[in-house]
Design an enzyme around this catalytic site. Structure first.
Site, PDB file in Angstrom:
ATOM      1  N   LYS A  35      46.054  50.847  45.361  1.00 21.70           N
ATOM      2  CA  LYS A  35      46.645  49.688  46.048  1.00 21.70           C
ATOM      3  C   LYS A  35      47.074  48.643  45.022  1.00 21.70           C
ATOM      4  O   LYS A  35      46.675  48.713  43.848  1.00 21.70           O
ATOM      5  CB  LYS A  35      45.618  49.102  47.023  1.00 21.70           C
ATOM      6  CG  LYS A  35      44.359  48.550  46.353  1.00 21.70           C
ATOM      7  CD  LYS A  35      43.306  48.153  47.384  1.00 21.70           C
ATOM      8  CE  LYS A  35      42.028  47.681  46.719  1.00 21.70           C
ATOM      9  NZ  LYS A  35      40.960  47.439  47.709  1.00 21.70           N
ATOM     10  N   TYR A 257      49.572  21.024  25.994  1.00 26.52           N
ATOM     11  CA  TYR A 257      49.559  19.999  27.049  1.00 26.52           C
ATOM     12  C   TYR A 257      48.187  19.356  27.192  1.00 26.52           C
ATOM     13  O   TYR A 257      47.156  20.036  27.083  1.00 26.52           O
ATOM     14  CB  TYR A 257      49.901  20.641  28.397  1.00 26.52           C
ATOM     15  CG  TYR A 257      51.343  21.062  28.547  1.00 26.52           C
ATOM     16  CD1 TYR A 257      52.361  20.115  28.590  1.00 26.52           C
ATOM     17  CD2 TYR A 257      51.670  22.405  28.674  1.00 26.52           C
ATOM     18  CE1 TYR A 257      53.686  20.510  28.752  1.00 26.52           C
ATOM     19  CE2 TYR A 257      52.995  22.811  28.847  1.00 26.52           C
ATOM     20  CZ  TYR A 257      53.991  21.854  28.881  1.00 26.52           C
ATOM     21  OH  TYR A 257      55.297  22.249  29.051  1.00 26.52           O
TER      22      TYR A 257
HETATM   23  C1  LIG Z   1      39.881  48.318  47.093  1.00 26.19           C
HETATM   24  C2  LIG Z   1      38.950  49.171  47.860  1.00 26.19           C
HETATM   25  C3  LIG Z   1      38.179  50.137  47.209  1.00 26.19           C
HETATM   26  C4  LIG Z   1      38.106  50.245  45.697  1.00 26.19           C
HETATM   27  O1  LIG Z   1      37.220  49.269  45.228  1.00 26.19           O
HETATM   28  P1  LIG Z   1      36.855  49.151  43.661  1.00 26.19           P
HETATM   29  O2  LIG Z   1      35.834  48.076  43.624  1.00 26.19           O
HETATM   30  O3  LIG Z   1      38.122  48.746  42.994  1.00 26.19           O
HETATM   31  O4  LIG Z   1      36.382  50.463  43.241  1.00 26.19           O
HETATM   32  C5  LIG Z   1      37.409  50.978  47.980  1.00 26.19           C
HETATM   33  N1  LIG Z   1      37.379  50.872  49.326  1.00 26.19           N
HETATM   34  C6  LIG Z   1      38.100  49.935  49.990  1.00 26.19           C
HETATM   35  C7  LIG Z   1      38.017  49.856  51.467  1.00 26.19           C
HETATM   36  C8  LIG Z   1      38.889  49.043  49.280  1.00 26.19           C
HETATM   37  O5  LIG Z   1      39.590  48.113  49.937  1.00 26.19           O
END
Ligand SMILES: *Cc1c(COP(=O)(O)O)cnc(C)c1O
Length: 362
Positions: A35, A257
């Site tokens: 994702k 800055y």
């Molecule tokens: C993003 C996600 C994962 C992966 O989690 P990590 O901590 O990056 O391993 C697994 N399950 C769900 C439902 C998620 O949304």
């Protein structure tokens, strides 16, 4: 010459990390969570490099899933938040996507839909995270209902862990979350999925029929305290740039800055082509580590939009053109994240489109 800010992505490391993940739960299934553009690493490139390793991918939305399909990936793709509107239901079975079902509305929408093919659904149970999912006392009814629907071919039961990364007994434990899944849904004939990276790395009971590692594939450990497995992860993204100017600054003079850095002695400052518009966090505190020609130094002054400044006083050989690593193979993203009041996930996903991804291996 092109602006030297780049994110180098090592696809061989991602593959090695996936193999490590899969090896922690032998005889089960491990899908690759890609994702958010594979946590900023480039979803299609990452997915292609894992195509022969994994049986499935997971993403956050149908748009992300369709991007993978258009790139020629034929694996099942799990939509981790299910569908956001019923109109997506026409696409999901046709494209071979799997959908999380986390509430009654989604369940009814499936029941009412005339689908092009039988669906694989992942029934989400809320075991203490309290974001998505059926309450445990409603989960068995939802499971039976889904199983009875002609539109549904297969039901996997899933839950998400809230604290698997933590050392101390803060909040609900992994064991407690697993116990909250109704016993009937933990029966041997039910496929279950609990583990994210932290669960997979550090919690044997979380390793069930399906593992869902994300961050560990990219080589950052989610664990508060490293473990023997997490130490084997290989950083996949190296955020790099170069020094584009240097100057000596006299005592009492400021850099950048807001006069956050004021020289207390004569010091040599290097200006690096990397700023918050590239995704390097403006929150980075004074002294955040930076590597110049492989040697550690520190941020001096505030990060600006396109540049940041580092102390080169003790690095006489460094100068214009010197290579800078902001995080990656030699400087852990977790260490930098700790200086930015955030986590490696946020650093990786924050790298903007302005930064070219350059791929190695594959
Ligand atoms: C993003 C996600 C994962 C992966 O989690 P990590 O901590 O990056 O391993 C697994 N399950 C769900 C439902 C998620 O949304």
């Amino acid at each position: 010459m092109a602006r030297p800010a780049v994110a180098e992505i090592d696809l061989d490391s991602i593959r090695a990390n996936f193999r490590l993940a899969a090896s922690l739960a032998p005889g089960s299934n491990t899908l690759a969570v890609v994702k958010a553009d594979a946590y900023g690493h480039g979803a299609t490139r990452v997915a292609h490099s894992l195509a022969a390793e994994t049986g499935a991918f997971a993403v956050a939305s149908i748009e992300e899933a369709l991007t993978l399909r258009q790139a020629g990936l034929t694996h099942p793709i799990l939509l981790l938040e299910g569908f956001f509107e019923a109109s997506e239901l026409a696409i999901i079975p046709r494209e071979g996507f799997w959908a999380v079902v986390h509430n009654q509305e989604q369940l009814e929408q499936i029941a009412d839909a005339a689908l092009s093919g039988p669906l694989t659904v992942w029934l989400k149970v809320d075991t203490g995270m309290h974001r998505l999912g059926f309450a445990p006392d409603q989960a068995v009814t939802a499971y039976r209902r889904l199983q009875s629907l002609p539109q549904v071919a297969r039901v996997v039961v899933m839950s998400h862990l809230a604290n698997a990364d933590l050392q101390a007994a803060e909040g609900i434990s992994v064991a407690n979350q697993i116990e909250r899944i109704p016993a009937e849904l933990r029966a041997p004939d039910v496929e279950t999925s609990v583990a994210n990276s932290a669960g997979l790395l550090d919690h044997e009971p979380a390793r069930q029929a399906w593992q869902r590692p994300g961050i560990m594939l990219y080589g950052a450990s989610p664990l508060e305290k490293d473990s023997p497995h997490s130490r084997r992860l290989q950083a996949a993204m190296t955020l790099k740039s170069r020094v584009i100017a240097t100057r000596w600054v006299e005592p009492g003079e400021q850099v950048g800055y807001g006069a956050r850095f004021v020289a207390t002695q004569r010091c040599r400052i290097g200006t690096v082509a990397m700023g918050y518009a590239d995704g390097y966090p403006r929150q980075a505190i004074e002294g955040t580590p930076v590597l110049v020609d492989g040697q550690r130094t520190r941020l001096a002054g505030r990060v600006s939009m396109d540049m940041l400044t580092v102390d080169l006083t003790h690095l006489p050989d460094a100068g214009t053109g010197s290579e800078v690593e902001l995080w990656g193979k030699c400087l852990s993203a977790n260490e930098v994240a700790a200086c930015c009041d955030t986590i490696a996930y946020h650093l990786f996903t924050g790298i903007t489109q302005r930064v070219p991804r350059v791929y190695r291996g594959g």
